[in-house]
Design a protein around this motif. Structure first.
Motif, PDB file in Angstrom:
ATOM      1  N   ASN A  42       0.810  -1.215   0.078  1.00 13.68           N
ATOM      2  CA  ASN A  42      -0.106  -0.020  -0.113  1.00 13.68           C
ATOM      3  C   ASN A  42       1.001   1.420   0.021  1.00 13.68           C
ATOM      4  O   ASN A  42       0.181   2.522   0.440  1.00 13.68           O
ATOM      5  N   THR A  43       2.111   0.936  -0.295  1.00 17.94           N
ATOM      6  CA  THR A  43       3.084   2.347  -0.363  1.00 17.94           C
ATOM      7  C   THR A  43       3.643   2.587  -1.522  1.00 17.94           C
ATOM      8  O   THR A  43       4.005   1.589  -2.582  1.00 17.94           O
ATOM      9  N   THR A  44       3.770   3.888  -1.827  1.00 14.23           N
ATOM     10  CA  THR A  44       4.121   4.273  -3.228  1.00 14.23           C
ATOM     11  C   THR A  44       5.863   4.732  -2.828  1.00 14.23           C
ATOM     12  O   THR A  44       5.806   5.618  -1.990  1.00 14.23           O
ATOM     13  N   TRP A  45       6.549   4.309  -3.796  1.00 14.10           N
ATOM     14  CA  TRP A  45       7.975   4.668  -3.613  1.00 14.10           C
ATOM     15  C   TRP A  45       8.608   5.240  -4.853  1.00 14.10           C
ATOM     16  O   TRP A  45       8.126   4.909  -5.943  1.00 14.10           O
ATOM     17  N   ALA A  46       9.363   6.399  -4.584  1.00 10.65           N
ATOM     18  CA  ALA A  46      10.220   6.924  -5.651  1.00 10.65           C
ATOM     19  C   ALA A  46      11.609   6.970  -5.408  1.00 10.65           C
ATOM     20  O   ALA A  46      12.117   7.240  -4.341  1.00 10.65           O
ATOM     21  N   GLY A  47      12.370   6.432  -6.521  1.00 10.08           N
ATOM     22  CA  GLY A  47      13.844   6.387  -6.307  1.00 10.08           C
ATOM     23  C   GLY A  47      14.359   5.509  -7.451  1.00 10.08           C
ATOM     24  O   GLY A  47      14.008   5.687  -8.673  1.00 10.08           O
ATOM     25  N   ASN A  48      15.558   5.195  -7.345  1.00 11.68           N
ATOM     26  CA  ASN A  48      16.230   4.380  -8.251  1.00 11.68           C
ATOM     27  C   ASN A  48      15.961   2.941  -8.399  1.00 11.68           C
ATOM     28  O   ASN A  48      15.746   2.342  -7.665  1.00 11.68           O
ATOM     29  N   VAL A  49      16.399   2.350  -9.601  1.00 11.78           N
ATOM     30  CA  VAL A  49      16.223   0.874 -10.334  1.00 11.78           C
ATOM     31  C   VAL A  49      17.651   0.407 -10.613  1.00 11.78           C
ATOM     32  O   VAL A  49      18.351   0.774 -11.471  1.00 11.78           O
ATOM     33  N   GLU A  50      17.990  -0.678  -9.912  1.00  9.36           N
ATOM     34  CA  GLU A  50      19.282  -1.180 -10.397  1.00  9.36           C
ATOM     35  C   GLU A  50      18.737  -2.407 -11.019  1.00  9.36           C
ATOM     36  O   GLU A  50      17.916  -3.348 -10.612  1.00  9.36           O
ATOM     37  N   ILE A  51      19.567  -2.985 -12.244  1.00  3.23           N
ATOM     38  CA  ILE A  51      19.342  -4.209 -13.123  1.00  3.23           C
ATOM     39  C   ILE A  51      20.642  -5.063 -12.971  1.00  3.23           C
ATOM     40  O   ILE A  51      21.684  -4.415 -13.353  1.00  3.23           O
ATOM     41  N   HIS A  52      20.287  -6.270 -12.945  1.00  2.00           N
ATOM     42  CA  HIS A  52      21.483  -7.048 -12.869  1.00  2.00           C
ATOM     43  C   HIS A  52      20.843  -8.549 -13.439  1.00  2.00           C
ATOM     44  O   HIS A  52      19.696  -8.835 -13.558  1.00  2.00           O
ATOM     45  N   LEU A  53      21.735  -9.401 -14.177  1.00  2.00           N
ATOM     46  CA  LEU A  53      21.377 -10.720 -14.648  1.00  2.00           C
ATOM     47  C   LEU A  53      21.164 -11.529 -13.558  1.00  2.00           C
ATOM     48  O   LEU A  53      19.983 -12.358 -13.251  1.00  2.00           O
ATOM     49  N   LYS A  54      21.610 -11.495 -12.341  1.00  2.00           N
ATOM     50  CA  LYS A  54      21.722 -12.144 -11.075  1.00  2.00           C
ATOM     51  C   LYS A  54      21.603 -11.261  -9.896  1.00  2.00           C
ATOM     52  O   LYS A  54      22.213 -10.311  -9.938  1.00  2.00           O
TER      53      LYS A  54
ATOM     54  N   GLY B 254      20.606  -2.126   6.544  1.00  2.00           N
ATOM     55  CA  GLY B 254      20.503  -3.576   6.944  1.00  2.00           C
ATOM     56  C   GLY B 254      19.007  -4.076   6.348  1.00  2.00           C
ATOM     57  O   GLY B 254      18.823  -4.927   6.688  1.00  2.00           O
ATOM     58  N   THR B 255      18.420  -3.079   5.817  1.00  2.00           N
ATOM     59  CA  THR B 255      16.956  -3.643   5.329  1.00  2.00           C
ATOM     60  C   THR B 255      16.934  -4.248   4.062  1.00  2.00           C
ATOM     61  O   THR B 255      18.220  -4.167   3.180  1.00  2.00           O
ATOM     62  N   ILE B 256      16.122  -5.155   3.886  1.00  2.00           N
ATOM     63  CA  ILE B 256      16.408  -6.160   2.458  1.00  2.00           C
ATOM     64  C   ILE B 256      15.881  -5.498   1.483  1.00  2.00           C
ATOM     65  O   ILE B 256      14.988  -4.856   1.463  1.00  2.00           O
ATOM     66  N   LEU B 257      16.514  -5.777   0.296  1.00  2.00           N
ATOM     67  CA  LEU B 257      16.293  -4.993  -1.069  1.00  2.00           C
ATOM     68  C   LEU B 257      15.371  -5.530  -1.568  1.00  2.00           C
ATOM     69  O   LEU B 257      15.476  -6.675  -1.924  1.00  2.00           O
ATOM     70  N   PRO B 258      14.206  -5.004  -1.981  1.00  2.00           N
ATOM     71  CA  PRO B 258      12.997  -5.618  -2.740  1.00  2.00           C
ATOM     72  C   PRO B 258      13.692  -6.115  -4.137  1.00  2.00           C
ATOM     73  O   PRO B 258      14.172  -5.504  -4.884  1.00  2.00           O
ATOM     74  N   VAL B 259      13.183  -7.320  -4.548  1.00  2.00           N
ATOM     75  CA  VAL B 259      13.635  -7.932  -5.855  1.00  2.00           C
ATOM     76  C   VAL B 259      12.453  -8.388  -6.791  1.00  2.00           C
ATOM     77  O   VAL B 259      11.506  -8.844  -6.028  1.00  2.00           O
ATOM     78  N   LEU B 260      12.691  -8.228  -8.103  1.00  4.44           N
ATOM     79  CA  LEU B 260      11.510  -8.334  -9.259  1.00  4.44           C
ATOM     80  C   LEU B 260      12.420  -9.188 -10.132  1.00  4.44           C
ATOM     81  O   LEU B 260      13.463  -8.880 -10.671  1.00  4.44           O
ATOM     82  N   GLU B 261      12.176 -10.638 -10.041  1.00  2.00           N
ATOM     83  CA  GLU B 261      12.810 -11.391 -10.992  1.00  2.00           C
ATOM     84  C   GLU B 261      11.771 -11.787 -12.176  1.00  2.00           C
ATOM     85  O   GLU B 261      10.738 -11.921 -12.236  1.00  2.00           O
ATOM     86  N   LEU B 262      12.553 -11.392 -13.334  1.00  2.94           N
ATOM     87  CA  LEU B 262      11.904 -11.687 -14.766  1.00  2.94           C
ATOM     88  C   LEU B 262      12.073 -12.831 -15.518  1.00  2.94           C
ATOM     89  O   LEU B 262      11.740 -13.070 -16.614  1.00  2.94           O
TER      90      LEU B 262
ATOM     91  N   SER C  15      22.960 -11.707  -7.049  1.00  3.75           N
ATOM     92  CA  SER C  15      24.374 -11.833  -6.338  1.00  3.75           C
ATOM     93  C   SER C  15      25.474 -10.759  -7.385  1.00  3.75           C
ATOM     94  O   SER C  15      26.288 -10.472  -6.795  1.00  3.75           O
ATOM     95  N   ASP C  16      25.107 -10.375  -8.306  1.00  3.08           N
ATOM     96  CA  ASP C  16      25.928  -9.326  -9.146  1.00  3.08           C
ATOM     97  C   ASP C  16      26.153  -7.981  -8.318  1.00  3.08           C
ATOM     98  O   ASP C  16      26.980  -7.363  -8.435  1.00  3.08           O
ATOM     99  N   TRP C  17      24.933  -7.704  -7.693  1.00  4.22           N
ATOM    100  CA  TRP C  17      25.301  -6.449  -6.569  1.00  4.22           C
ATOM    101  C   TRP C  17      26.294  -6.587  -5.818  1.00  4.22           C
ATOM    102  O   TRP C  17      26.972  -5.724  -5.640  1.00  4.22           O
ATOM    103  N   LEU C  18      26.602  -7.787  -5.357  1.00 10.72           N
ATOM    104  CA  LEU C  18      27.827  -7.992  -4.284  1.00 10.72           C
ATOM    105  C   LEU C  18      29.032  -7.923  -4.943  1.00 10.72           C
ATOM    106  O   LEU C  18      29.941  -7.535  -4.821  1.00 10.72           O
TER     107      LEU C  18
ATOM    108  N   HIS D 235      17.055 -14.659  -9.486  1.00 14.75           N
ATOM    109  CA  HIS D 235      17.165 -14.160  -8.040  1.00 14.75           C
ATOM    110  C   HIS D 235      18.075 -15.305  -7.618  1.00 14.75           C
ATOM    111  O   HIS D 235      17.576 -16.344  -7.418  1.00 14.75           O
ATOM    112  N   ASP D 236      19.140 -14.857  -7.097  1.00 10.62           N
ATOM    113  CA  ASP D 236      20.073 -16.015  -6.493  1.00 10.62           C
ATOM    114  C   ASP D 236      20.775 -15.776  -5.119  1.00 10.62           C
ATOM    115  O   ASP D 236      21.349 -16.566  -4.487  1.00 10.62           O
TER     116      ASP D 236
END
Length: 427
Positions: A55-67, A102-110, A69-72, A93-94
């Motif tokens: 129920n929350t609207t968020w404004a900000g940035n989006v990061e895209i990776h193949l996996k 410390g908050t968990i980053l929301p993930v959309l798997e395509l 774990s590429d974030w790390l 998503h792996d």
């Protein structure tokens, strides 16, 4: 998974995936309000995105990776620039990712949301071994789409060329006439002899010719002498007189001739020999000194062509391709194709550059109009696109094609190409 991250950028930007009943990997309902703006510099891939989670609207940035774990792998977990990422979009998503707080980053798997047909289309483009990726499809793309993107690539091409002009202009303290003279000389070399022509132009600044504008013989002596062709023994009257004249002028202006060995004659038609081109260049100087000023005033392409027609080339060259080499009959005038080449690569370029430099749209528009008035170039590159179904009616289109081939097709940048994007979107 036989595609790069750029493919996912395309998929996200154009929403080319199944976005019904979207959920994050943790089961939160997700709605994309705005995918954001693609960022081609450092930082997150998309800025100013807007999404709704729960129920929350968020404004900000989006990061895209193949996996995930590429974030790390990319060390985003220690980079504050990624703290404002509101959604991590991945193909697979792996790994769970947490932000620095410390908050968990929301993930959309395509992975299950991109059609196999779309992936296949992309692979057919990207992995093709033909002359250019969309050789089999470009002929079926709407002409308006093709023409629109070629307009963009044409402007890109001329803006890149403008940098070289500006560099020389700065070197010459803003002297447009001298800058134009150097580029015109280089153009007379027609690639094969462009370098020695450029060196020759540097050896004899244009203002020296102005002091001898009423003496064609002295101008010819300056041209052939500075080009290095008069350091020889002659028997004919014409080269003997040129040599004697240049010996005087060389001392007067302290000129250093170009090394004659730099000029290339091999595998060239005799009418394209540098000696003939130099004779034509000397005649052009005799006919119209300070060419840049004249060209800025002439608006009609027919009138521009007349500057390079009926040049007062010395009669000696009617029977010679080279000093000491007699020929039965020589065409001493510049051919129409060569004139068009000069109008395209020097005149149009300088009109465009001057317009950019002075922020005057009038001259940019004149450059574009000139390109539209010139015939399309015919070479090994343009012919491939013509055979594939692309219509090129003028030099504006053919110049756009050359830029398209070099900076998009050769580099496989199909996802940055308006034509490639259209092909991927086609059913």
């Amino acid at each position: 998974m036989n595609f790069p991250e750029d493919f996912l950028h395309y998929v996200w930007q154009f929403r080319s995936f199944d976005f019904n009943d979207l959920q994050t990997t943790r089961g939160e309902n997700l709605k994309i309000i705005n995918p954001g703006l693609l960022n081609k510099n450092s930082g997150p891939d998309f800025f100013h995105a807007k999404i709704e989670m729960g129920n929350t609207t968020w404004a900000g940035n989006v990061e895209i990776h193949l996996k995930s774990s590429d974030w790390l792998k990319h060390n985003h977990q220690v980079n504050p620039a990624y703290e404002n990422v509101i959604l991590h979009v991945v193909y697979q998503h792996d790994a769970e990712i947490t932000r620095m707080d410390g908050t968990i980053l929301p993930v959309l798997e395509l992975k299950s949301r991109i059609s196999k047909d779309l992936i296949s289309k992309y692979e057919n483009l990207f992995l093709t071994l033909t002359d250019f990726p969309c050789i089999a499809q470009i002929g079926r793309v709407d002409e308006l789409i093709v023409d629109s993107f070629l307009s963009r690539t044409l402007i890109e091409r001329f803006e890149q060329k403008t940098n070289a002009v500006t560099e020389t202009l700065n070197e010459l303290n803003g002297n447009w006439d001298e800058t134009f003279y150097r580029f015109m000389a280089r153009n007379f070399g027609f690639k094969i002899n462009a370098l020695p022509f450029e060196l020759f132009a540097k050896a004899v600044p244009q203002h020296i010719y102005a002091r001898h504008k009423n003496n064609p013989h002295q101008i010819e002596a300056l041209v052939f002498g500075a080009a290095g062709f008069l350091n020889d023994h002659f028997e004919e009257e014409y080269p003997l007189k040129l040599k004697a004249e240049f010996q005087f002028l060389q001392k007067k202006y302290n000129l250093t001739p170009v090394d004659v060995s730099l000029w290339k004659f091999m595998r060239m038609r005799p009418q394209n020999f540098p000696t003939i081109r130099l004779a034509q260049f000397a005649a052009l100087i005799v006919k119209a000194n300070h060419l840049f000023s004249k060209i800025m005033e002439i608006k009609n392409v027919v009138e521009l062509r007349t500057l390079f027609e009926n040049l007062p080339v010395s009669d000696y060259w009617k029977t010679h391709y080279h000093f000491k080499k007699v020929a039965s009959s020589v065409n001493i005038q510049i051919g129409k194709t060569s004139v068009d080449n000069i109008l395209l690569n020097t005149v149009a370029l300088f009109l465009f550059t001057y317009g950019k430099h002075t922020a005057t749209q009038y001259f940019i528009s004149r450059a574009i109009k000139l390109l539209e008035s010139l015939p399309a170039e015919q070479n090994a590159i343009t012919s491939k696109y013509t055979e594939a179904g692309v219509k090129m009616t003028n030099a504006f289109a053919s110049q756009g094609i050359l830029q398209l081939k070099k900076h998009y097709c050769d580099e496989k940048k199909c996802l940055s190409c308006g034509i490639g994007i259209k092909i991927l979107k086609q059913a």
